[in-house]
Design an enzyme around this catalytic site. Structure first.
Site, PDB file in Angstrom:
ATOM      1  CB  ALA A  65      -0.883  -0.067   1.195  1.00 27.09           C
ATOM      2  N   GLY A 109       0.756  -4.871   1.087  1.00 25.24           N
ATOM      3  CA  GLY A 109      -0.397  -5.161   0.048  1.00 25.24           C
ATOM      4  C   GLY A 109      -0.292  -5.811  -1.418  1.00 25.24           C
ATOM      5  CD  GLU A 112      -2.046  -7.480   2.980  1.00 25.84           C
ATOM      6  OE1 GLU A 112      -1.745  -6.614   2.732  1.00 25.84           O
ATOM      7  OE2 GLU A 112      -2.491  -7.872   4.097  1.00 25.84           O
ATOM      8  CD  GLU A 132       2.012  -5.388   5.665  1.00 24.92           C
ATOM      9  OE1 GLU A 132       2.744  -6.353   6.074  1.00 24.92           O
ATOM     10  OE2 GLU A 132       1.356  -5.496   4.724  1.00 24.92           O
TER      11      GLU A 132
HETATM   12  N1  CAA Z   1       4.662   3.017  -0.683  1.00 29.09           N
HETATM   13  C1  CAA Z   1       5.261   4.459  -1.137  1.00 29.09           C
HETATM   14  N2  CAA Z   1       6.248   4.663  -1.897  1.00 29.09           N
HETATM   15  C2  CAA Z   1       6.831   3.624  -1.809  1.00 29.09           C
HETATM   16  C3  CAA Z   1       6.794   2.144  -1.454  1.00 29.09           C
HETATM   17  C4  CAA Z   1       5.232   2.120  -0.692  1.00 29.09           C
HETATM   18  N3  CAA Z   1       5.145   1.025  -0.095  1.00 29.09           N
HETATM   19  N4  CAA Z   1       7.297   1.364  -1.705  1.00 29.09           N
HETATM   20  C5  CAA Z   1       8.387   1.884  -2.289  1.00 29.09           C
HETATM   21  N5  CAA Z   1       8.406   3.257  -2.580  1.00 29.09           N
HETATM   22  C6  CAA Z   1       8.888   4.415  -3.316  1.00 29.09           C
HETATM   23  C7  CAA Z   1      10.082   4.779  -2.267  1.00 29.09           C
HETATM   24  O1  CAA Z   1       9.547   5.738  -1.539  1.00 29.09           O
HETATM   25  C8  CAA Z   1      10.867   5.527  -3.575  1.00 29.09           C
HETATM   26  O2  CAA Z   1      10.504   7.018  -3.766  1.00 29.09           O
HETATM   27  P1  CAA Z   1      11.429   8.016  -4.114  1.00 29.09           P
HETATM   28  O3  CAA Z   1      12.394   7.744  -5.053  1.00 29.09           O
HETATM   29  O4  CAA Z   1      10.368   9.096  -4.205  1.00 29.09           O
HETATM   30  O5  CAA Z   1      12.209   8.132  -2.656  1.00 29.09           O
HETATM   31  C9  CAA Z   1      10.645   4.496  -4.866  1.00 29.09           C
HETATM   32  O6  CAA Z   1       9.395   3.872  -4.401  1.00 29.09           O
HETATM   33  C10 CAA Z   1      11.929   3.322  -4.991  1.00 29.09           C
HETATM   34  O7  CAA Z   1      11.972   2.848  -3.547  1.00 29.09           O
HETATM   35  P2  CAA Z   1      13.340   2.494  -2.880  1.00 29.09           P
HETATM   36  O8  CAA Z   1      14.003   3.844  -3.327  1.00 29.09           O
HETATM   37  O9  CAA Z   1      12.973   2.409  -1.467  1.00 29.09           O
HETATM   38  O10 CAA Z   1      13.638   1.285  -3.659  1.00 29.09           O
HETATM   39  P3  CAA Z   1      14.935   0.254  -3.151  1.00 29.09           P
HETATM   40  O11 CAA Z   1      15.237  -0.724  -4.231  1.00 29.09           O
HETATM   41  O12 CAA Z   1      15.862   0.794  -2.531  1.00 29.09           O
HETATM   42  O13 CAA Z   1      13.870  -0.650  -2.009  1.00 29.09           O
HETATM   43  C11 CAA Z   1      12.185  -1.591  -0.956  1.00 29.09           C
HETATM   44  C12 CAA Z   1      12.708  -1.427  -2.280  1.00 29.09           C
HETATM   45  C13 CAA Z   1      12.661  -2.845  -0.267  1.00 29.09           C
HETATM   46  C14 CAA Z   1      10.691  -2.533  -1.650  1.00 29.09           C
HETATM   47  C15 CAA Z   1      11.687  -0.456  -0.518  1.00 29.09           C
HETATM   48  O14 CAA Z   1      11.066   0.539  -1.188  1.00 29.09           O
HETATM   49  C16 CAA Z   1      10.498  -0.806   0.740  1.00 29.09           C
HETATM   50  O15 CAA Z   1      10.908  -1.311   1.716  1.00 29.09           O
HETATM   51  N6  CAA Z   1       9.081  -0.455   0.346  1.00 29.09           N
HETATM   52  C17 CAA Z   1       8.244  -0.533   1.342  1.00 29.09           C
HETATM   53  C18 CAA Z   1       7.748  -1.799   1.488  1.00 29.09           C
HETATM   54  C19 CAA Z   1       6.616  -2.037   2.557  1.00 29.09           C
HETATM   55  O16 CAA Z   1       6.897  -1.563   3.757  1.00 29.09           O
HETATM   56  N7  CAA Z   1       5.266  -2.460   2.427  1.00 29.09           N
HETATM   57  C20 CAA Z   1       4.089  -2.487   3.095  1.00 29.09           C
HETATM   58  C21 CAA Z   1       3.438  -1.219   3.022  1.00 29.09           C
HETATM   59  S1  CAA Z   1       2.004  -0.861   4.244  1.00 29.09           S
HETATM   60  C22 CAA Z   1       0.737  -2.034   3.415  1.00 29.09           C
HETATM   61  O17 CAA Z   1       0.810  -2.743   2.553  1.00 29.09           O
HETATM   62  C23 CAA Z   1      -0.192  -2.293   4.310  1.00 29.09           C
HETATM   63  C24 CAA Z   1      -1.494  -3.497   3.995  1.00 29.09           C
HETATM   64  O18 CAA Z   1      -1.213  -4.588   4.403  1.00 29.09           O
HETATM   65  C25 CAA Z   1      -2.036  -3.241   2.832  1.00 29.09           C
END
Ligand code: CAA
Length: 258
Positions: A65, A109, A112, A132
């Site tokens: 998400a 998400g 999911e 999460e």
């Molecule tokens: N939401 C918003 N933006 C996101 C995102 C997310 N879930 N995941 C990645 N992005 C964005 C980053 O902020 C970044 O944007 P900017 O360039 O503007 O800074 C861009 O995508 C590229 O990401 P990274 O620079 O972080 O890329 P990376 O290769 O270094 O890392 C990754 C990749 C490990 C996937 C890392 O992006 C990450 O950990 N993302 C979040 C994963 C996460 O926590 N997901 C769970 C979300 S909560 C949820 O999903 C609730 C639910 O149950 C429904």
């Protein structure tokens, strides 16, 4: 409807939805989910479509998400809008088969959403996770429930409590994905699977999907009873006559309802 956060393509009887927010690793914001819901609705209503594929990019199916969109939401905000699940459940109500073709990250998400599809074909670079917990919350679109049913309690606890990722080989061993293929072959293999499903008898396919899904909602005895009833019902279709006659005549079946 025109789409911005997804790409929608129709290839004969297969509908392909590609999540398309590369700048955010396909993070699932409300616009994307609204568009995904509309695209699924359109394919469901389209008689010419027999199977749907949901996919992302080579780097990310979806990284979850959209954290930036939800970070300032209050309890009342998420409660009132029934945040996430109210909108996301559409995929689970699709009567036609939906295949997730997953490459790269399928996190939160994203994992999911893939689990809401009927089965997952994974590229060898796929990584699944429910991170999460690292954000101070828990999965909110079925992660603690569906993942547990797919991979069992031990692995679901491990994944959801540590937030670690599972690679494609572990995901296949654990029963989360049905097959792992080289990244370069992901869409070819998934298209083949989708085309072969779309060529079958539509009522048989839809009833088969419904019957397997019933096994998650009921006891074994009730599930077996349900299966027997719907199995019997298929003998009322022209496609049952065609499928069995074609076998006996040693010719390919020409199903009417597809
Ligand atoms: N939401 C918003 N933006 C996101 C995102 C997310 N879930 N995941 C990645 N992005 C964005 C980053 O902020 C970044 O944007 P900017 O360039 O503007 O800074 C861009 O995508 C590229 O990401 P990274 O620079 O972080 O890329 P990376 O290769 O270094 O890392 C990754 C990749 C490990 C996937 C890392 O992006 C990450 O950990 N993302 C979040 C994963 C996460 O926590 N997901 C769970 C979300 S909560 C949820 O999903 C609730 C639910 O149950 C429904």
């Amino acid at each position: 409807m025109s789409y911005e956060a997804i790409l929608v393509v129709r290839e004969d009887a297969v509908g392909i939805i590609t999540l398309n927010r590369p700048q955010a690793l396909n993070a699932l914001n409300s616009q994307l989910m609204d568009e995904l819901t509309a695209a699924v609705d359109a394919f469901e209503a389209d008689d010419g479509i027999g199977c749907i594929i949901i996919t992302g990019s080579e780097k990310a199916f979806a990284a979850g998400a959209d954290i930036k969109e939800m970070k300032s939401k209050s309890y009342m905000d998420v409660y009132k809008e029934d945040f996430i699940t109210a909108k996301w459940e559409r995929v689970t109500r699709t009567r036609k088969p939906v295949i997730a073709a997953v490459a790269g990250f399928a996190l939160g998400g994203g994992c999911e959403l893939a689990m809401m599809c009927d089965f997952i074909i994974a590229a060898d670079n796929a990584k699944f996770g429910q991170p999460e917990i690292k954000l101070g919350v828990i999965p909110g679109a079925g992660g603690t429930q569906r993942l547990t049913r797919f991979v069992g309690k031990a692995k679901a606890m491990d994944m959801c409590l540590t937030g670690r990722m599972m690679d494609a080989a572990e995901a296949e061993r654990s029963g989360l994905v049905s097959r792992v293929v080289p990244l370069a072959d992901l869409m070819t293999v998934t298209r083949e699977a989708a085309k072969s499903i779309a060529a079958l008898s539509r009522p048989a396919v839809m009833i088969c999907k419904e019957s397997i899904n019933r096994s998650y909602e009921t006891t074994l005895a009730e599930g077996i009873r349900f299966e027997r009833r719907v199995f019997h019902s298929l003998f009322a279709t022209e496609d049952q006559k065609e499928g069995m006659s074609a076998f006996a005549d040693k010719r390919p079946a020409e199903f009417k309802h597809r």
